[in-house]
Scaffold this motif. Structure first.
Motif, short mmCIF file in Angstrom:
data_model
loop_
_atom_site.label_atom_id
_atom_site.label_comp_id
_atom_site.label_asym_id
_atom_site.label_seq_id
_atom_site.Cartn_x
_atom_site.Cartn_y
_atom_site.Cartn_z
N LYS A 65 23.34 63.64 38.04
CA LYS A 65 24.62 63.15 37.51
C LYS A 65 24.80 63.67 36.09
O LYS A 65 23.88 63.51 35.27
CB LYS A 65 24.65 61.62 37.47
CG LYS A 65 24.54 60.97 38.83
CD LYS A 65 24.68 59.47 38.69
CE LYS A 65 24.35 58.78 40.01
NZ LYS A 65 24.47 57.32 39.89
N ALA B 44 23.51 58.89 34.19
CA ALA B 44 24.07 60.24 34.06
C ALA B 44 23.65 60.86 32.73
O ALA B 44 23.65 60.19 31.70
CB ALA B 44 25.59 60.18 34.14
N GLY C 272 29.72 59.74 40.12
CA GLY C 272 28.40 59.15 39.90
C GLY C 272 28.39 57.64 39.99
O GLY C 272 27.33 57.03 40.17
#
Ligand code: C5P
Length: 211
Positions: free
Chosen positions: A126, A181, A116
């Motif tokens: 992510k 993420a 990511g």
């Protein structure tokens, strides 16, 4: 859709990545295997893990189709992998292969430490998967014992802590959560709960971006 799943050793990211790939019919790359293959080749050659030129030469000629996943997953190979993974030139040599895999038509699922952040910063989804070192050590111990390896919890925990430290502390593509993420801490989740959580994250993101 590109799905990037990162996290420390034995966080369960590989299992989740496989299942996400299967669920959405996407190809999957366990990028840890690339570093494991370089580490194993250097260890097998009786070689010095700090020999940059030799490690880069192995990284440039990796043949994914010839990987013996079982052998590469063995405990001692993880330490070798983490040593060669700290060499920036080795990471550069493996960059294109991973980016080509991520950018194939239709997308892909990749799991590792820097998917990511470095390999696919533009990934649609992510996930950063983690758990306490103790929880991860217990899981890894179970896996290794099932494989017939003779190890103790203390040894496995020490290996995990050492690798966490090296992976997060290195200058080149250190292990870290991308700011965008989703965090999945599965310390208190079993495999099924962890999968349902991952699926919910992917579905939420797909709805957000209209996929
Ligand atoms: O995920 P796995 O434990 O198989 O990875 C082995 C080692 O490879 C890790 O400890 C890490 O040092 C390295 N690695 C990495 N970047 C990745 C995947 C793995 O540095 N994308």
């Amino acid at each position: 859709m590109i799905v990037a799943i990162d996290g420390p050793a034995a966080s369960g990211k590989g299992t989740l990545a496989k299942r996400v790939a299967q669920h959405y019919g996407l190809p999957h790359l366990d990028t840890g295997l690339l570093y494991r293959a370089v580490g194993a080749a250097r260890l097998g050659a009786g070689g010095d893990l700090d020999d940059v030129a030799a490690a880069v030469a192995v990284a440039r000629t990796l043949d994914l189709a010839a990987f013996d996943e079982e052998a590469l997953k063995a405990g001692p190979v993880g330490e070798g992998a983490s040593r060669v993974a700290a060499i920036p030139e080795v990471r550069s040599a493996l960059l294109k292969l991973q980016q080509d895999f991520a950018r194939q038509p239709g997308g892909a699922v990749l799991d590792g430490r820097d998917i990511g952040t470095v390999i696919a910063p533009d990934a649609e989804v992510k996930i950063f998967v983690t758990a306490t070192p103790e929880a991860r050590a217990e899981r890894r111990l179970r896996e290794l014992l099932e494989r017939g390896e003779s190890v103790t919890l203390i040894e496995v925990l020490a290996d995990i802590r050492r690798r966490d430290e090296r992976d997060a502390g290195r200058g080149a593509a250190p292990l870290k959560r991308a700011p965008d993420a989703a965090l999945l801490d599965n310390t208190h989740l079993d495999k099924e709960m962890s999968w349902l959580e991952a699926l919910a994250i992917v579905e939420r993101r797909r709805a957000e971006i209209g996929l």
